[in-house]
Scaffold this active site. Sequence first.
Site, short mmCIF file in Angstrom:
data_model
loop_
_atom_site.label_atom_id
_atom_site.label_comp_id
_atom_site.label_asym_id
_atom_site.label_seq_id
_atom_site.Cartn_x
_atom_site.Cartn_y
_atom_site.Cartn_z
N LYS A 161 82.45 -72.71 2.59
CA LYS A 161 81.31 -73.14 3.34
C LYS A 161 80.59 -72.04 4.17
CE LYS A 161 80.68 -75.65 8.05
NZ LYS A 161 81.67 -76.60 8.65
N ASP A 163 78.06 -70.73 6.86
CA ASP A 163 76.98 -71.16 8.07
C ASP A 163 76.13 -70.16 8.14
OD1 ASP A 163 76.62 -72.88 9.99
OD2 ASP A 163 78.86 -72.69 10.81
N ASP A 224 75.72 -80.86 13.93
CA ASP A 224 77.22 -81.31 13.72
C ASP A 224 77.63 -82.77 14.25
OD1 ASP A 224 77.15 -78.58 13.28
OD2 ASP A 224 78.42 -77.96 14.71
C1 GLA Z 1 78.40 -74.69 13.10
C2 GLA Z 1 78.87 -75.59 12.14
C3 GLA Z 1 80.16 -76.51 12.28
C4 GLA Z 1 81.21 -75.55 12.60
C5 GLA Z 1 81.00 -74.50 13.65
C6 GLA Z 1 82.19 -73.45 13.57
O1 GLA Z 1 78.45 -75.32 14.35
O2 GLA Z 1 77.72 -76.69 11.63
O3 GLA Z 1 80.18 -77.41 11.15
O4 GLA Z 1 81.42 -74.78 11.18
O5 GLA Z 1 79.84 -74.06 13.36
O6 GLA Z 1 81.67 -72.46 14.70
#
Ligand code: GLA
Length: 434
Positions: A161, A163, A224
């Site tokens: 993943k 980010d 999120d």
């Molecule tokens: C972002 C992502 C979340 C998670 C957090 C971790 O907000 O969207 O899914 O991975 O970071 O800090």
Amino acid sequence: MGTVLPSGLALALALALALPSLALENGLARTPPMGWMSWERFRCDVDCQADPRNCISEQLFMEMADRLAEDGWRELGYEYVNIDDCWSAKQRDAAGQLAPDPKRFPSGIKALADYVHARGLKLGIYADLGVFTCGGYPGTMLEHVKQDAQTFAAWGVDMLKLDGCYSSAEEQAKGYPEMARALNATGRPIVYSCSWPAYQGGLPPKVNYTILAEICNLWRNYDDIQDSWDSVLSIVDWFFTNQDVLQPAAGPGHWNDPDMLIIGNFGLSYEQSRSQMALWTVMAAPLLMSTDLRTISPSAKEILQNRLMIQINQDPLGIQGRRIVKEKSHIEVFLRPLSQAASALVFFSRRTDMPFRYTTSLAKLHFPEDAVYEVQDVYVGKIVGALKTADNFTVVINPSGVVVWYLRPVALPLQPWHVVRQQAPGKGFHPALL
Ligand code: GLA
């Protein structure tokens, strides 16, 4: 005359020249990925002294792998154990490599990957294209993309993943495709989850879903998820309001990701938990649970382990469903076309009073005339009976709950999924019957 190549080689060369160079085509995630991910439930809890059982540590991931392997999850398809943020040391090591926190991951990520693989599962990890991860750990700047891809591959990681905190739109436009190339170049099959669209508002013109589908296996489009029904509803609203853009973007190998399942936690009632599972299934969403599998209740487990629901989510055609009806009565109907001319219907109530008796017919839901379906209630598990398109029927839907139907044609002149397939972007829902 030029050199004569063996015909197989010539064909391979011709194909390689003809294919666009960006195509991801790593052959992965032909159906939406399923598994477990730490973030929503366990966050950035790094205090292993005060909270040894729940802190982000190798112990936590090993325990979740045990549960996935021993409690019936793996056989149903839940195979990824995904580490999210806060796993790494606060600094890269002397060689500039990302390294796990030595106290919380004393055996290292390779050993954790071995542990997970020994149980027939796969390991996912988290990185962030930017100066820092969202939780403030070392990020993957453009100059580190290649090195980090190689590190993850060497550790035996199966999903990444990536980010997007602490990076600019320009860096993201460069970095996300670059990581796709770097992962491919490692030769290890690594499912690639991109948070890129979520940082660019999730919609065109800023987001180009054609490019995304070429470089990423799945992507976070939106905010999120949090442990609340409000959060689930805001995600559902955004995804179905924008279904004309999002629905055609999904397919085998490339999926929209409305974020983790929070079933089994604290924010959802029983009905709401069933609704999240059904709506994520209609969206052809990845099923990444973020809950404590060591203490999950039998009722939450039953929802997450519903075989027919999972079969629908994992349908090989990989067509994302759509909202097809929004009633004034606050009932909504969703349709997902499935292989072998089957379909899933979800009847969802946003009401807050009492179980609602909703009467409609398959004809009203744009199913083809003169067809007959065998209807199975996915949560009740029973065959409801045979239904003709013209028949009126009534479903009783609980407040914030769903009724989910699986429909198989018994006699079928036409399939209903042209309705979803032929939807012109930007228009309302007008079934184009062939
Ligand atoms: C972002 C992502 C979340 C998670 C957090 C971790 O907000 O969207 O899914 O991975 O970071 O800090």
